[in-house]
Write a protein that holds these residues in place. Sequence first.
Motif, PDB file in Angstrom:
ATOM      1  N   VAL A 102       0.782  -1.188   0.132  1.00 26.54           N
ATOM      2  CA  VAL A 102      -0.033   0.119  -0.142  1.00 26.54           C
ATOM      3  C   VAL A 102       1.117   1.247   0.028  1.00 26.54           C
ATOM      4  CG1 VAL A 102      -1.473   1.361   1.408  1.00 26.54           C
ATOM      5  CG2 VAL A 102      -1.861  -1.315   1.171  1.00 26.54           C
ATOM      6  N   LEU A 103       1.804   1.411   0.745  1.00 27.38           N
ATOM      7  CA  LEU A 103       3.038   2.538   0.839  1.00 27.38           C
ATOM      8  C   LEU A 103       3.329   2.767  -0.544  1.00 27.38           C
ATOM      9  CD1 LEU A 103       4.623   1.887   4.322  1.00 27.38           C
ATOM     10  CD2 LEU A 103       3.288   3.830   3.658  1.00 27.38           C
ATOM     11  N   ALA A 104       3.999   1.530  -1.135  1.00 27.37           N
ATOM     12  CA  ALA A 104       4.740   1.763  -2.503  1.00 27.37           C
ATOM     13  C   ALA A 104       3.792   2.143  -3.771  1.00 27.37           C
ATOM     14  CB  ALA A 104       5.112   0.245  -3.092  1.00 27.37           C
ATOM     15  N   ILE A 105       2.284   1.631  -3.667  1.00 27.66           N
ATOM     16  CA  ILE A 105       1.326   2.059  -4.599  1.00 27.66           C
ATOM     17  C   ILE A 105       1.015   3.494  -4.203  1.00 27.66           C
ATOM     18  CG2 ILE A 105      -0.995   1.895  -5.084  1.00 27.66           C
ATOM     19  CD1 ILE A 105      -0.624  -1.083  -4.777  1.00 27.66           C
ATOM     20  N   ALA A 106       1.133   4.124  -2.874  1.00 29.29           N
ATOM     21  CA  ALA A 106       0.738   5.493  -2.456  1.00 29.29           C
ATOM     22  C   ALA A 106       1.893   6.187  -3.087  1.00 29.29           C
ATOM     23  CB  ALA A 106       0.487   5.494  -1.122  1.00 29.29           C
ATOM     24  N   GLU A 107       3.025   5.566  -3.126  1.00 25.15           N
ATOM     25  CA  GLU A 107       4.222   6.727  -3.273  1.00 25.15           C
ATOM     26  C   GLU A 107       4.291   6.625  -4.922  1.00 25.15           C
ATOM     27  OE1 GLU A 107       8.978   6.573  -3.052  1.00 25.15           O
ATOM     28  OE2 GLU A 107       7.880   5.404  -1.688  1.00 25.15           O
ATOM     29  N   ILE A 108       3.770   5.609  -5.603  1.00 28.04           N
ATOM     30  CA  ILE A 108       3.585   5.966  -7.201  1.00 28.04           C
ATOM     31  C   ILE A 108       2.572   7.035  -7.503  1.00 28.04           C
ATOM     32  CG2 ILE A 108       2.983   4.649  -9.147  1.00 28.04           C
ATOM     33  CD1 ILE A 108       4.287   2.105  -7.954  1.00 28.04           C
ATOM     34  N   VAL A 109       1.482   6.778  -6.713  1.00 27.97           N
ATOM     35  CA  VAL A 109       0.264   7.658  -7.175  1.00 27.97           C
ATOM     36  C   VAL A 109       0.599   9.062  -6.630  1.00 27.97           C
ATOM     37  CG1 VAL A 109      -2.106   8.326  -6.302  1.00 27.97           C
ATOM     38  CG2 VAL A 109      -1.430   5.851  -6.962  1.00 27.97           C
ATOM     39  N   LEU A 110       1.474   9.265  -5.745  1.00 30.72           N
ATOM     40  CA  LEU A 110       1.799  10.548  -5.319  1.00 30.72           C
ATOM     41  C   LEU A 110       2.742  11.398  -6.365  1.00 30.72           C
ATOM     42  CD1 LEU A 110       2.054  12.997  -3.270  1.00 30.72           C
ATOM     43  CD2 LEU A 110       3.993  11.525  -2.163  1.00 30.72           C
ATOM     44  N   SER A 111       3.714  10.322  -6.828  1.00 29.63           N
ATOM     45  CA  SER A 111       4.636  10.971  -7.967  1.00 29.63           C
ATOM     46  C   SER A 111       3.697  11.439  -9.163  1.00 29.63           C
ATOM     47  CB  SER A 111       5.706   9.912  -8.301  1.00 29.63           C
ATOM     48  OG  SER A 111       5.351   8.591  -8.710  1.00 29.63           O
ATOM     49  N   ILE A 112       2.656  10.347  -9.635  1.00 30.76           N
ATOM     50  CA  ILE A 112       1.969  11.022 -10.601  1.00 30.76           C
ATOM     51  C   ILE A 112       1.146  12.379 -10.532  1.00 30.76           C
ATOM     52  CG2 ILE A 112      -0.133  10.395 -12.103  1.00 30.76           C
ATOM     53  CD1 ILE A 112       0.919   7.330 -11.690  1.00 30.76           C
ATOM     54  N   ILE A 113       0.675  12.347  -9.093  1.00 27.50           N
ATOM     55  CA  ILE A 113      -0.334  13.617  -8.670  1.00 27.50           C
ATOM     56  C   ILE A 113       0.917  14.794  -8.669  1.00 27.50           C
ATOM     57  CG2 ILE A 113      -1.445  14.546  -6.849  1.00 27.50           C
ATOM     58  CD1 ILE A 113      -2.911  11.784  -6.532  1.00 27.50           C
ATOM     59  N   SER A 114       2.245  14.539  -8.151  1.00 27.67           N
ATOM     60  CA  SER A 114       3.186  15.484  -8.013  1.00 27.67           C
ATOM     61  C   SER A 114       3.592  16.261  -9.477  1.00 27.67           C
ATOM     62  CB  SER A 114       4.433  15.307  -7.403  1.00 27.67           C
ATOM     63  OG  SER A 114       4.180  14.524  -6.234  1.00 27.67           O
ATOM     64  N   GLY A 115       3.328  15.522 -10.525  1.00 28.05           N
ATOM     65  CA  GLY A 115       3.603  16.103 -11.705  1.00 28.05           C
ATOM     66  C   GLY A 115       2.536  17.041 -12.154  1.00 28.05           C
ATOM     67  N   VAL A 116       1.317  16.732 -11.679  1.00 30.27           N
ATOM     68  CA  VAL A 116       0.282  17.605 -11.993  1.00 30.27           C
ATOM     69  C   VAL A 116       0.329  18.930 -11.067  1.00 30.27           C
ATOM     70  CG1 VAL A 116      -2.369  17.961 -12.023  1.00 30.27           C
ATOM     71  CG2 VAL A 116      -1.416  15.671 -12.777  1.00 30.27           C
ATOM     72  N   LEU A 117       0.517  18.466  -9.811  1.00 31.93           N
ATOM     73  CA  LEU A 117       0.363  19.854  -8.977  1.00 31.93           C
ATOM     74  C   LEU A 117       1.721  20.672  -9.146  1.00 31.93           C
ATOM     75  CD1 LEU A 117      -0.070  17.905  -5.428  1.00 31.93           C
ATOM     76  CD2 LEU A 117      -1.708  19.254  -7.022  1.00 31.93           C
ATOM     77  N   SER A 118       2.619  20.384  -9.748  1.00 29.46           N
ATOM     78  CA  SER A 118       3.823  21.194  -9.884  1.00 29.46           C
ATOM     79  C   SER A 118       3.420  22.392 -11.002  1.00 29.46           C
ATOM     80  CB  SER A 118       5.118  20.429 -10.730  1.00 29.46           C
ATOM     81  OG  SER A 118       4.787  20.126 -12.115  1.00 29.46           O
ATOM     82  N   HIS A 119       2.249  22.380 -11.526  1.00 27.30           N
ATOM     83  CA  HIS A 119       1.798  23.506 -12.423  1.00 27.30           C
ATOM     84  C   HIS A 119       1.288  24.301 -11.685  1.00 27.30           C
ATOM     85  CE1 HIS A 119       3.793  21.356 -15.686  1.00 27.30           C
ATOM     86  NE2 HIS A 119       3.122  20.275 -15.486  1.00 27.30           N
TER      87      HIS A 119
END
Length: 99
Positions: free
Chosen positions: A38-55
């Motif tokens: 669950v932690l690994a999946i959350a980290e993957i999801v967070l990295s995808i969301i981080s790309g969007v949030l960077s804008h």
Amino acid sequence: MDKKTTGIIAYLTIVGWLIAYLTGDKEGAKFHLNQSLVLAIAEIVLSIISGVLSHIPFGGLISWACSIALFVFWILGFVSAIKDEEKPVPVIGTIQILK
């Protein structure tokens, strides 16, 4: 591998999780295998969301805070595995992927 060792190795990267899952005591360490997955999946999801949030304004700060929180959750899970306890990590610890 015994239950405690399997639980500890599960938190050491995705490769560690795979080794623990394939060669370890799956039934005994199912709790920690699930928590680390669950932690690994959350980290993957967070990295995808981080790309969007960077804008957006303050998006980087939000991503950074979430990354720190996930790191703290990882430490809590890892320490729980070392102590051979089954304490769920905060917020995402109740998610069950492995049955």
